[in-house]
Design an enzyme around this catalytic site. Structure first.
Site, PDB file in Angstrom:
ATOM      1  N   HIS A 195     -40.150 -11.538 -38.317  1.00 51.13           N
ATOM      2  CA  HIS A 195     -39.707 -12.357 -39.457  1.00 51.13           C
ATOM      3  C   HIS A 195     -38.759 -13.464 -38.958  1.00 51.13           C
ATOM      4  O   HIS A 195     -38.949 -14.644 -39.261  1.00 51.13           O
ATOM      5  CB  HIS A 195     -39.013 -11.438 -40.464  1.00 51.13           C
ATOM      6  CG  HIS A 195     -38.586 -12.119 -41.727  1.00 51.13           C
ATOM      7  ND1 HIS A 195     -39.285 -11.995 -42.910  1.00 51.13           N
ATOM      8  CD2 HIS A 195     -37.538 -12.937 -41.995  1.00 51.13           C
ATOM      9  CE1 HIS A 195     -38.682 -12.708 -43.844  1.00 51.13           C
ATOM     10  NE2 HIS A 195     -37.609 -13.277 -43.312  1.00 51.13           N
ATOM     11  N   GLU A 196     -37.758 -13.074 -38.167  1.00 53.01           N
ATOM     12  CA  GLU A 196     -36.774 -14.066 -37.696  1.00 53.01           C
ATOM     13  C   GLU A 196     -37.413 -15.049 -36.722  1.00 53.01           C
ATOM     14  O   GLU A 196     -37.080 -16.243 -36.729  1.00 53.01           O
ATOM     15  CB  GLU A 196     -35.564 -13.372 -37.040  1.00 53.01           C
ATOM     16  CG  GLU A 196     -34.780 -12.447 -37.950  1.00 53.01           C
ATOM     17  CD  GLU A 196     -34.385 -13.076 -39.282  1.00 53.01           C
ATOM     18  OE1 GLU A 196     -34.247 -14.308 -39.360  1.00 53.01           O
ATOM     19  OE2 GLU A 196     -34.250 -12.315 -40.264  1.00 53.01           O
ATOM     20  N   ASP A 206     -34.851 -15.775 -48.914  1.00 52.83           N
ATOM     21  CA  ASP A 206     -35.471 -17.025 -48.443  1.00 52.83           C
ATOM     22  C   ASP A 206     -36.084 -17.769 -49.626  1.00 52.83           C
ATOM     23  O   ASP A 206     -35.997 -18.988 -49.726  1.00 52.83           O
ATOM     24  CB  ASP A 206     -36.598 -16.734 -47.437  1.00 52.83           C
ATOM     25  CG  ASP A 206     -36.081 -15.970 -46.225  1.00 52.83           C
ATOM     26  OD1 ASP A 206     -34.882 -16.089 -45.934  1.00 52.83           O
ATOM     27  OD2 ASP A 206     -36.879 -15.254 -45.583  1.00 52.83           O
ATOM     28  N   HIS A 218     -39.098 -17.704 -38.721  1.00 52.97           N
ATOM     29  CA  HIS A 218     -38.144 -18.735 -39.174  1.00 52.97           C
ATOM     30  C   HIS A 218     -37.840 -19.693 -38.026  1.00 52.97           C
ATOM     31  O   HIS A 218     -37.817 -20.913 -38.216  1.00 52.97           O
ATOM     32  CB  HIS A 218     -36.812 -18.081 -39.571  1.00 52.97           C
ATOM     33  CG  HIS A 218     -36.803 -17.434 -40.917  1.00 52.97           C
ATOM     34  ND1 HIS A 218     -37.154 -18.098 -42.064  1.00 52.97           N
ATOM     35  CD2 HIS A 218     -36.440 -16.181 -41.311  1.00 52.97           C
ATOM     36  CE1 HIS A 218     -37.020 -17.272 -43.105  1.00 52.97           C
ATOM     37  NE2 HIS A 218     -36.597 -16.101 -42.669  1.00 52.97           N
ATOM     38  N   PRO A 268     -13.688 -27.271 -52.460  1.00 52.91           N
ATOM     39  CA  PRO A 268     -12.645 -26.283 -52.153  1.00 52.91           C
ATOM     40  C   PRO A 268     -12.258 -26.331 -50.671  1.00 52.91           C
ATOM     41  O   PRO A 268     -13.110 -26.543 -49.818  1.00 52.91           O
ATOM     42  CB  PRO A 268     -13.317 -24.940 -52.478  1.00 52.91           C
ATOM     43  CG  PRO A 268     -14.495 -25.255 -53.314  1.00 52.91           C
ATOM     44  CD  PRO A 268     -14.899 -26.650 -53.019  1.00 52.91           C
ATOM     45  N   LYS A 314      -6.260 -30.220 -50.536  1.00 52.50           N
ATOM     46  CA  LYS A 314      -5.619 -30.916 -51.666  1.00 52.50           C
ATOM     47  C   LYS A 314      -4.193 -30.393 -51.874  1.00 52.50           C
ATOM     48  O   LYS A 314      -3.261 -31.177 -52.005  1.00 52.50           O
ATOM     49  CB  LYS A 314      -6.458 -30.724 -52.944  1.00 52.50           C
ATOM     50  CG  LYS A 314      -7.862 -31.326 -52.788  1.00 52.50           C
ATOM     51  CD  LYS A 314      -8.682 -31.172 -54.021  1.00 52.50           C
ATOM     52  CE  LYS A 314      -9.159 -29.755 -54.271  1.00 52.50           C
ATOM     53  NZ  LYS A 314     -10.053 -29.218 -53.235  1.00 52.50           N
TER      54      LYS A 314
HETATM   55  P1  ATP Z   1      -8.871 -25.399 -53.365  1.00 54.57           P
HETATM   56  O1  ATP Z   1      -9.595 -26.548 -53.961  1.00 54.57           O
HETATM   57  O2  ATP Z   1      -9.758 -24.217 -53.153  1.00 54.57           O
HETATM   58  O3  ATP Z   1      -7.598 -25.075 -54.070  1.00 54.57           O
HETATM   59  P2  ATP Z   1      -7.523 -27.004 -51.429  1.00 54.57           P
HETATM   60  O4  ATP Z   1      -8.317 -28.246 -51.303  1.00 54.57           O
HETATM   61  O5  ATP Z   1      -6.292 -27.080 -52.259  1.00 54.57           O
HETATM   62  O6  ATP Z   1      -8.457 -25.798 -51.885  1.00 54.57           O
HETATM   63  P3  ATP Z   1      -5.763 -26.127 -49.406  1.00 54.57           P
HETATM   64  O7  ATP Z   1      -5.271 -24.979 -50.178  1.00 54.57           O
HETATM   65  O8  ATP Z   1      -4.873 -27.313 -49.313  1.00 54.57           O
HETATM   66  O9  ATP Z   1      -7.184 -26.534 -49.967  1.00 54.57           O
HETATM   67  O10 ATP Z   1      -6.159 -25.679 -47.943  1.00 54.57           O
HETATM   68  C1  ATP Z   1      -6.147 -24.330 -47.542  1.00 54.57           C
HETATM   69  C2  ATP Z   1      -5.745 -24.250 -46.094  1.00 54.57           C
HETATM   70  O11 ATP Z   1      -6.747 -24.866 -45.307  1.00 54.57           O
HETATM   71  C3  ATP Z   1      -4.478 -25.000 -45.788  1.00 54.57           C
HETATM   72  O12 ATP Z   1      -3.356 -24.181 -45.956  1.00 54.57           O
HETATM   73  C4  ATP Z   1      -4.669 -25.392 -44.359  1.00 54.57           C
HETATM   74  O13 ATP Z   1      -4.299 -24.334 -43.494  1.00 54.57           O
HETATM   75  C5  ATP Z   1      -6.169 -25.587 -44.227  1.00 54.57           C
HETATM   76  N1  ATP Z   1      -6.540 -27.004 -44.389  1.00 54.57           N
HETATM   77  C6  ATP Z   1      -7.340 -27.511 -45.343  1.00 54.57           C
HETATM   78  N2  ATP Z   1      -7.494 -28.834 -45.166  1.00 54.57           N
HETATM   79  C7  ATP Z   1      -6.775 -29.170 -44.093  1.00 54.57           C
HETATM   80  C8  ATP Z   1      -6.514 -30.391 -43.419  1.00 54.57           C
HETATM   81  N3  ATP Z   1      -7.049 -31.529 -43.843  1.00 54.57           N
HETATM   82  N4  ATP Z   1      -5.709 -30.370 -42.349  1.00 54.57           N
HETATM   83  C9  ATP Z   1      -5.170 -29.219 -41.912  1.00 54.57           C
HETATM   84  N5  ATP Z   1      -5.367 -28.023 -42.506  1.00 54.57           N
HETATM   85  C10 ATP Z   1      -6.156 -28.002 -43.575  1.00 54.57           C
END
Ligand code: ATP
Length: 638
Positions: free
Chosen positions: A449-450, A527, A453, A231, A235
């Site tokens: 604790h921290e 953890d 770690h 994500p 893309k």
């Molecule tokens: P998803 O899989 O969750 O749909 P995605 O891969 O389609 O995510 P995008 O929606 O294209 O991701 O990216 C979200 C935003 O992150 C973009 O609008 C842009 O601002 C920024 N971003 C992501 N990748 C790039 C990149 N390679 N260069 C510049 N900006 C980026």
């Protein structure tokens, strides 16, 4: 795909928004057309039907006047009634008199009376019948008030049905796919990194720019391109940039746009989309979150309707000539979920990988987004790109956007390094919960604790560098020792993964060493989740357990859970691995007791320790951290 509030977003799909709330009432006029006539017709039919039900109900009609029951009994006994109509519950009597009465100057022949409960028996009816009165028994009917209530309810239900139908008629009937206007076009210059993906997409751009060149050569452009990657790696951005480079429109849809509970709506939308694409050709059709449309058929949780929708998409793609100027692009994070038919040649046959950005890619992405922000000279993007290993493009954009928002709240005119640091902490660790009250005893406990770690991490997992230790309550945590990798790593050796498990168990180890077995707290819950998950993958997926050996028990990859025996052995191996690393963490804390104590005291006093301060304290107490003394975690230029 969801992106957070962005200060500089230029890539959001343009959408015409109809905001009825903001329109003045006078501006909302009834539209002429099928929907209006349909509504008016439905309302008229409802009113007429309700009236007819009310007027011609088979129940007893209202009498002209009412009389007392005693008087009714009297006239019946006196044989003055020609017809008696009585409800079968015996509560109402309608009497037609042989001789009409004069009431208020009007001649009355029919009178009505209410009878007490169970006052009229069968014997009474037989007696009246024998005396010459025609006795009829009918169903009881509602009173006028009851009728009005029934009528009101009927109208209400009808209007609800009409409203619902109208609402859905609008939602289902309108075309939700529209080509983006030219002004919103992006180009590949807006995409940082993803060089291989960009190279893969160049022939699509060339085809969309001049399809005749391909036609002359007898070449076919790939009809469908599948963008696969985690994500937020860009893309959607790439699809828009390809369209922008080719100077053609892009029609954006999401896989979930085709999922509706109504039969036939999904396939209807696919047909709408295909028609839009043919009309707008040459163009790109981009379907985001494609797995929810193109998912494997026959899966148990997949409905028949979804399968019909997918079939419709395949039919539409097959039905389009290969050179009609429509390029289908789709994005997914779950390539393994797709139906094999989707990947057949002639459909989505070109797969373009869009991986997480490397350090150089991150720098490019940061520069693209920084160009839209007002950064102070003390922000070192080069250093920031190194400190954001594993971040996607969307996360980097979000980081700068958060920094911009913090700068705005700070009423500053530029985004400084401090704003970027704050944004990074806010994203990684959560927002500070300033209203939370923590007593001194708990503060010391969290600090121990921290510190546990931190010290175990420095010793057992020196590959990752400490970023900061804090006992500020942030997000859902009460404190954090935050480490991050210094550089991109593509393979993780066994000793590194074991080190991560030991580091995760370092907090509990410190509680055990300093407070004893009975005083350990719930603070180690998350953890344990993290450590167990790594241990499970080491044992069941990566062949890193001597007792289990080289076998994969990944249920997804193997198409089902492992056998009961293997699962039992895996659980034993995981427990053994966890116990070994817990013992190791405890030994490290014992050995560096002074360092843990010193770090905890400094934390109680200062609340936050930077990497520099924490390393200095640990090294002063004999911890070999393995770092070069010149290393700095600051994002600021030296
Ligand atoms: P998803 O899989 O969750 O749909 P995605 O891969 O389609 O995510 P995008 O929606 O294209 O991701 O990216 C979200 C935003 O992150 C973009 O609008 C842009 O601002 C920024 N971003 C992501 N990748 C790039 C990149 N390679 N260069 C510049 N900006 C980026």
């Amino acid at each position: 795909m969801t992106t957070p509030l962005r200060a500089n977003d230029q890539s959001a799909p343009p959408r015409e928004r109809r905001n009825w709330k903001l329109r003045p009432f006078s501006a909302i006029t009834l539209r002429r057309g099928p929907v209006q006539y349909w509504t008016a017709g439905a309302i008229v039919v409802a009113i007429v039907a309700a009236f007819l039900v009310w007027r011609f109900s088979p129940a007893m009609a209202l009498s002209d006047t009412s009389i007392a029951y005693s008087e009714a009994a009297q006239v019946l006994s006196a044989r003055q009634v020609s017809t008696l109509t009585v409800t079968n519950d015996g509560a109402r009597l309608l009497l037609t008199l042989r001789t009409p009465r004069i009431v208020n100057g009007r001649e009355i022949r029919t009178v009505e009376a209410l009878a007490p409960a169970r006052a009229i028996s069968l014997a009474d009816l037989e007696r009246w019948g024998a005396s010459g009165t025609i006795v009829r028994v009918v169903e009881p009917h509602a009173s006028t008030t009851e009728r009005l209530i029934q009528l009101g309810s009927l109208l209400l239900v009808l209007s609800l049905i009409v409203g619902y139908a109208l609402h859905h008629r609008g939602a289902l009937g309108t075309n939700r796919f529209a080509p983006s206007p030219a002004s919103r076009h992006l180009t590949l210059r807006d995409v940082g990194g993803a060089r291989e993906a960009q190279a893969d997409l160049r022939d699509v751009i060339a085809y969309l720019k001049s399809p005749e060149r391909f036609l002359t050569m007898g070449a076919h452009c790939p009809k469908g391109v599948l963008l696969v990657g985690p994500p937020g790696t860009g893309k959607t951005l790439l699809a828009r940039a390809v369209a922008g480079e080719a100077g053609c429109p892009v029609i954006v849809a999401a896989g979930s746009d085709f999922n509706e509970m109504y039969v036939g709506i999904g396939s209807r939308r696919v047909r709408q989309l295909a028609k839009q694409a043919r009309d707008a050709a040459p163009c790109i059709v981009f379907i985001d979150e494609f797995d929810s449309l193109g998912g494997r058929r026959g899966r148990p949780n997949r409905s028949g309707e979804e399968e019909v929708t997918l079939n419709q998409l395949l039919v539409e793609m097959d039905g389009m000539a290969s050179n009609n100027g429509v390029v289908w692009m789709a994005a997914t994070n779950r390539e393994d979920m797709l139906d094999p038919a989707v990947r057949r040649p002639g459909r989505f046959d070109r797969v373009v990988e869009v991986p997480l950005p490397t350090a150089a890619d991150r720098l490019e992405i940061l520069k693209i987004h920084a160009a839209r922000s007002r950064l102070a000279p003390d922000v070192n993007l080069d250093r920031l790109s190194q400190l954001t290993v594993g971040h996607s493009g969307a996360e980097l954009a979000n980081l700068l956007n958060e920094a911009a928002i913090i700068a705005v709240q700070d009423t500053g005119d530029v985004i400084t390094n401090a704003h970027v640091e704050q944004a990074r902490d806010r994203i990684l660790l959560g927002r500070v919960r300033s209203g939370m009250v923590i007593n001194d005893q708990e503060r010391r406990l969290i600090a121990l604790h921290e510190s546990g770690h931190a010290v175990v991490g420095m010793v057992a997992c020196p590959e990752d560098k400490l970023h900061k230790i804090t006992i500020e309550p942030r997000g859902r945590s009460l404190g954090a020792a935050h480490f991050s990798p210094e550089s991109d790593r593509h393979l993780h050796p066994r000793h590194y993964l074991e080190g991560i498990i030991a580091k995760a168990l370092g907090g509990r180890a410190a509680e055990l060493v300093f407070l004893g077995r009975d005083a350990v707290t719930t603070g180690a819950g998350s953890d344990l989740v993290q450590a167990t998950s790594i241990a499970r993958r080491m044992v069941a997926e990566f062949g890193m357990s001597d007792t289990i050996g080289l076998v994969s028990a990944d249920p997804q990859a193997q198409g089902g859970a492992p056998s009961g025996q293997l699962q039992g052995e895996i659980d034993t191996a995981i427990r053994a691995l966890m116990t070994a690393q817990a013992t190791r963490a405890e030994a490290i804390v014992q050995q560096h007791r002074d360092a843990v104590e010193a770090l905890a005291s400094a934390l109680v006093e200062r609340e936050v320790l930077t990497a520099e301060e924490a390393y200095a304290i640990a090294e002063a107490h004999g911890v070999h951290t393995g770092r070069a003394t010149t290393t700095t975690e600051s994002l600021a230029t030296a």
